[in-house]
Enzyme design. Structure first.
Site, PDB file in Angstrom:
ATOM      1  CG  HIS A   1      54.543  96.540  70.547  1.00  0.00           C
ATOM      2  ND1 HIS A   1      55.879  95.737  70.129  1.00  0.00           N
ATOM      3  CD2 HIS A   1      55.307  97.739  70.785  1.00  0.00           C
ATOM      4  CE1 HIS A   1      56.887  96.180  70.591  1.00  0.00           C
ATOM      5  NE2 HIS A   1      56.747  97.466  70.918  1.00  0.00           N
ATOM      6  CD  GLU A   2      53.392 101.199  71.463  1.00  0.00           C
ATOM      7  OE1 GLU A   2      53.675 101.472  72.557  1.00  0.00           O
ATOM      8  OE2 GLU A   2      54.274 101.025  70.535  1.00  0.00           O
TER       9      GLU A   2
ATOM     10  CG  HIS B   1      55.533  99.006  75.670  1.00  0.00           C
ATOM     11  ND1 HIS B   1      56.687  98.294  75.966  1.00  0.00           N
ATOM     12  CD2 HIS B   1      55.831  99.189  74.358  1.00  0.00           C
ATOM     13  CE1 HIS B   1      57.544  97.990  74.812  1.00  0.00           C
ATOM     14  NE2 HIS B   1      56.953  98.462  73.791  1.00  0.00           N
TER      15      HIS B   1
END
Length: 376
Positions: A25-26, A29
């Site tokens: 998820h990170e 980003h």
């Protein structure tokens, strides 16, 4: 396995599920931010004090922290909780060259895409996991044709017949018999609209599903809907490689549909808040699923990845969806919302998330059930 070993096994299983999903998820980003030229100060796997880490040539500190329940990426210039993009004293103090590499310096649609990349990465990872499972184990593709009807069941009362081919339940498209079970189970004691084909003629039949309390092998209890039909023998099909991406995407799409349906049921009171669980329940389920083997573990990880992506897309301040809402509004009105509006919105979001976390934790511990029994 004694109680202590069971708890430790559940915690380790929870870390094995959540850790990689938060990391990707990170990473979503991070990857899009780097594409737009944003410098990342820190990429942390876990929270709290650093155990070990290193700094890459771009100046990003990659660290592993002592609390492995999640992680985060902090971009240069991302200096307020709202990630609002408005100038701050720290940001104004940077040199023009450094300022150009900050999150705040980027256009609103750049920030929008950077934030959107995290949830979308979780959804993409779920598609990859389903694709891997379908490649190795095949896909259940039994026809959605009724082969038998349980007497006095919901299907019997509604007039369904052997040979009926079910094509949809409410807004859910039904291609195969195994598509029916998750949809039916989500609507206990509710009326659903079933679309079917009988003797070549399309029909709509309203069915009031029955409800049953189901308990799995681990003692977990849930209230599920029952239709009362049987299908043919399960058929496992080995798909061509060209069809696997579509099948995996369809599986994830159905799960997202169920997530939206479930939220709607809770909001309208058709589903009890008692079913809302938090980290403790997920940890317990992680341990239980891991005991069943590698395949159930992978499917569970895919489901949690979809859930993580979906939850983060909700338009709630403090979640990615809240940031996306503000950036979308900034794009539309061509200026950020006022600092007062953003500050109060994020205070409300923080209060809401802490309240839901507390409620879910008390639910997981059985405290709410105990209080209901005491209060009658």
């Amino acid at each position: 396995m004694n109680a202590y070993s069971g708890i430790m096994f559940s915690i380790l299983s929870f870390i094995a599920v959540i850790g990689p999903l938060v990391f990707v998820h990170e990473l979503g980003h991070y990857a899009v931010a780097r594409f737009f030229g944003v410098k990342a100060d820190v990429f942390s796997i876990g929270f709290g004090p650093e155990i070990f880490g290193w700094t890459d040539r771009l100046g990003t500190r990659w660290r592993v922290a002592c609390l492995p329940f999640g992680g985060y990426v902090r971009f240069a210039g991302d200096m307020d909780p709202a990630s609002s993009g408005r100038p701050s004293s720290e940001w104004l103090a940077l040199s023009p060259e450094d300022r150009a590499k900050t999150f705040q310096a980027k256009k609103a649609w750049h920030r929008f895409l950077i934030v959107l990349a995290g949830p979308l990465t979780n959804i993409f990872v779920a598609i990859l996991l389903f694709a891997a499972v379908f490649s190795v184990h095949g896909v259940a593709r039994s026809p959605s044709v009724v082969s038998a009807i349980v007497p006095h069941s919901a299907a019997d009362t509604a007039g369904l017949k052997v040979g009926d081919k079910i094509t949809a339940v409410n807004s859910y498209k039904v291609n195969y018999f195994n598509d029916l079970q998750p949809v039916v189970q989500m609507h206990p004691d509710e009326e659903v609209l079933i679309k079917l084909v009988r003797d070549g003629r399309a029909m709509d039949v309203k069915v009031h599903l029955k409800a049953e309390h189901f308990q799995d092998r681990f003692g977990n209890s849930s209230r599920i809907g029952l239709l009362g039909i049987l299908g043919g023998a399960p058929v496992i099909v080995r798909l061509p490689l060209t069809e696997i991406p579509q099948a995996a995407t369809s599986a994830v799409g159905t799960m997202l549909h169920e997530q939206i349906d479930g939220i709607g049921q809770i909001i309208t009171g058709r589903r009890s808040m008692d079913e809302l669980g938090g980290p403790i329940r997920i940890a317990r389920m992680s341990g239980q699923i891991t005991e069943l083997g590698f395949l159930p573990f992978v499917l569970f990880m895919a489901a949690i990845s979809v859930n993580l992506g979906f939850i983060n897309l909700l338009p709630v301040p403090m979640l990615d969806g809240g940031h996306l809402l503000f950036y979308a509004m900034e794009i539309i009105i061509r200026r950020p919302l006022t600092p007062v509006i953003q500050t109060w919105a994020f205070r409300f979001g923080l209060f809401l998330l802490l309240s839901l976390t507390l409620f879910a934790t008390l639910n997981d511990l059985g405290v709410l059930v105990w209080l209901k029994q005491i209060l009658g």
